[in-house]
Write a protein that holds these residues in place. Sequence first.
Motif, mmCIF file in Angstrom:
data_model
loop_
_atom_site.group_PDB
_atom_site.id
_atom_site.type_symbol
_atom_site.label_atom_id
_atom_site.label_comp_id
_atom_site.label_asym_id
_atom_site.label_seq_id
_atom_site.Cartn_x
_atom_site.Cartn_y
_atom_site.Cartn_z
ATOM 1 N N ASP A 4 0.594 -1.759 -0.212
ATOM 2 C CA ASP A 4 0.168 0.065 -0.382
ATOM 3 C C ASP A 4 1.086 1.067 -0.335
ATOM 4 O OD1 ASP A 4 1.246 0.306 2.512
ATOM 5 O OD2 ASP A 4 -0.865 -0.249 3.260
ATOM 6 N N THR A 5 1.921 1.093 -0.296
ATOM 7 C CA THR A 5 2.930 2.094 -0.421
ATOM 8 C C THR A 5 3.617 2.289 -1.706
ATOM 9 O OG1 THR A 5 4.707 1.294 1.037
ATOM 10 C CG2 THR A 5 3.433 1.642 2.190
ATOM 11 N N LEU A 6 3.450 1.306 -2.780
ATOM 12 C CA LEU A 6 3.878 1.833 -3.985
ATOM 13 C C LEU A 6 3.829 2.644 -4.511
ATOM 14 C CD1 LEU A 6 2.965 -2.116 -5.347
ATOM 15 C CD2 LEU A 6 5.340 -1.232 -5.047
ATOM 16 N N TYR A 7 2.689 3.582 -4.567
ATOM 17 C CA TYR A 7 2.570 4.690 -5.129
ATOM 18 C C TYR A 7 3.026 5.289 -5.383
ATOM 19 C CZ TYR A 7 0.323 8.480 -7.156
ATOM 20 O OH TYR A 7 0.198 9.564 -7.978
ATOM 21 N N GLU A 28 3.348 -8.667 -9.279
ATOM 22 C CA GLU A 28 3.774 -9.111 -8.107
ATOM 23 C C GLU A 28 2.242 -9.010 -7.434
ATOM 24 O OE1 GLU A 28 7.276 -9.576 -6.912
ATOM 25 O OE2 GLU A 28 8.371 -9.996 -8.842
ATOM 26 N N ASN A 29 2.003 -7.974 -7.209
ATOM 27 C CA ASN A 29 0.871 -8.006 -5.806
ATOM 28 C C ASN A 29 -0.756 -7.624 -6.627
ATOM 29 O OD1 ASN A 29 2.061 -7.800 -2.623
ATOM 30 N ND2 ASN A 29 3.433 -6.495 -3.945
ATOM 31 N N GLY A 30 -0.521 -7.521 -7.494
ATOM 32 C CA GLY A 30 -2.009 -7.244 -8.158
ATOM 33 C C GLY A 30 -2.644 -6.015 -8.355
ATOM 34 N N VAL A 31 -3.512 -5.685 -8.170
ATOM 35 C CA VAL A 31 -4.516 -4.485 -8.138
ATOM 36 C C VAL A 31 -4.396 -3.974 -7.027
ATOM 37 C CG1 VAL A 31 -6.444 -3.226 -8.267
ATOM 38 C CG2 VAL A 31 -5.924 -4.847 -9.726
ATOM 39 N N THR A 32 -3.501 -2.943 -6.542
ATOM 40 C CA THR A 32 -3.502 -2.759 -5.303
ATOM 41 C C THR A 32 -4.241 -1.339 -4.113
ATOM 42 O OG1 THR A 32 -1.446 -1.424 -5.385
ATOM 43 C CG2 THR A 32 -0.657 -4.069 -5.365
ATOM 44 N N ARG A 33 -4.488 -1.299 -3.332
ATOM 45 C CA ARG A 33 -5.078 0.138 -2.707
ATOM 46 C C ARG A 33 -4.376 0.188 -1.941
ATOM 47 N NH1 ARG A 33 -7.980 2.247 1.728
ATOM 48 N NH2 ARG A 33 -9.484 3.531 1.283
ATOM 49 N N GLN A 34 -4.068 1.823 -1.769
ATOM 50 C CA GLN A 34 -2.604 2.717 -1.455
ATOM 51 C C GLN A 34 -3.208 3.303 -0.282
ATOM 52 O OE1 GLN A 34 0.550 2.252 -3.095
ATOM 53 N NE2 GLN A 34 -0.975 0.988 -3.737
#
Length: 408
Positions: A4-7, A28-34
Amino acid sequence: MSPDTLYQRIIDYANRADPYPLYAELRENGVTRQEDGSYLVGTYHEIAALLHDPRVSSDSRSRADPSTVPMFRRNVHQAFIGLDDPEHDRLRRLTMRPFGPPHTPGRIDALRPDMTRISDELIDAFGDKDRIDIVEDFAYPLPVTVICRLLGVPYEDVPRFRAWTNAVIDGVDLTPGKDAESRQRAGQDAREAMGDYIGDLADKRRDHPTDDMLSALVHDNGPEGRLTRTELMATGTLLLIAGHETTVNLISNGALTFLRFPDAYRLLRDKPELMPRAVEELLRYEPPVHLLPQRTPLADIEVSDVTVPKGVPLILVLAAGNRDPLRFDDPDHFDPTREDNQHFGFGSGIHNCFGAPLARVEAQIALNALLPRLEGFRLSEDPPPYRRSSILRGPRHLPIERASDATF
């Protein structure tokens, strides 16, 4: 680290030189909520589906929470890039009439001699220099000169709109920092100033038309009528900025990639007819646009078994999709002969880049002209200093120097 810190990590300038490990983590994590409530998508097939999904809006007014709309998109008349159909379709078709087929099929081809001449003149100006900045000495002045000629902007005004463009790009920069609000405000001011400039120039063309595209837009009497003055201002601003910013990055990233891969350099130097395919590979491997941060679902949608709620920010990381191993063989390898190459370098769907035909021709001519001149040069620093923007990614400068031990 948490997905959730990727962005925040992607837009961190510290990762600008090499964001690709983060893109692999995203896939690798797919659709991720940030952390900020947005959703991040970086896999090829999901991005392709979303770019063609009519339930996904490009209009910032679709956001459920207006506070998530950046200041630069508030209270400014939007060009068609920030609108949905049917308004997007109407404005885009009106703008396309004097730009390309079927109404003006020869507009781009007619610029080829000028592109070739300008490229040669810029390269001749290198002279016997032992150090050259590819960005300042070549990749920037070529597309700027071309877009000025295309639209009818006097070349002596280039310094003015370069300053405006820099402010607009800085204003849409997503990198966090204490100056974010002031940058956004300066970007909005610059956008309005550029719009006023285009409006005044269009007014002059009403009484004194020339053979440029702005005159054609002002005097077009097509079946849907003409663009309003406000629409002309927004459209002209978009064309001025997008008409050179992405091409600067494409040419710069191309030169950088060729200098990093001597085998590809030698192949293209000896077989210039391969350059069109090589440009497509550059658009996949080192694209000028890395992400689209302004999409919004108009309804709850399912993306890879994840429900993305209506009205939340949806961020499509195009450059991550371009290196998805589920779509491309050996995606982290630069292959200038790659055949299966349906990349996102110009986006996809109804918002596919308006100026893609022009950018392709410019890059092909520019890089074919530049390749022989790189003989005996090497990168002065690798990685080079990058521009601040995480959306439009490319070197701020690309210094090269003459060296006896250059690899080609």
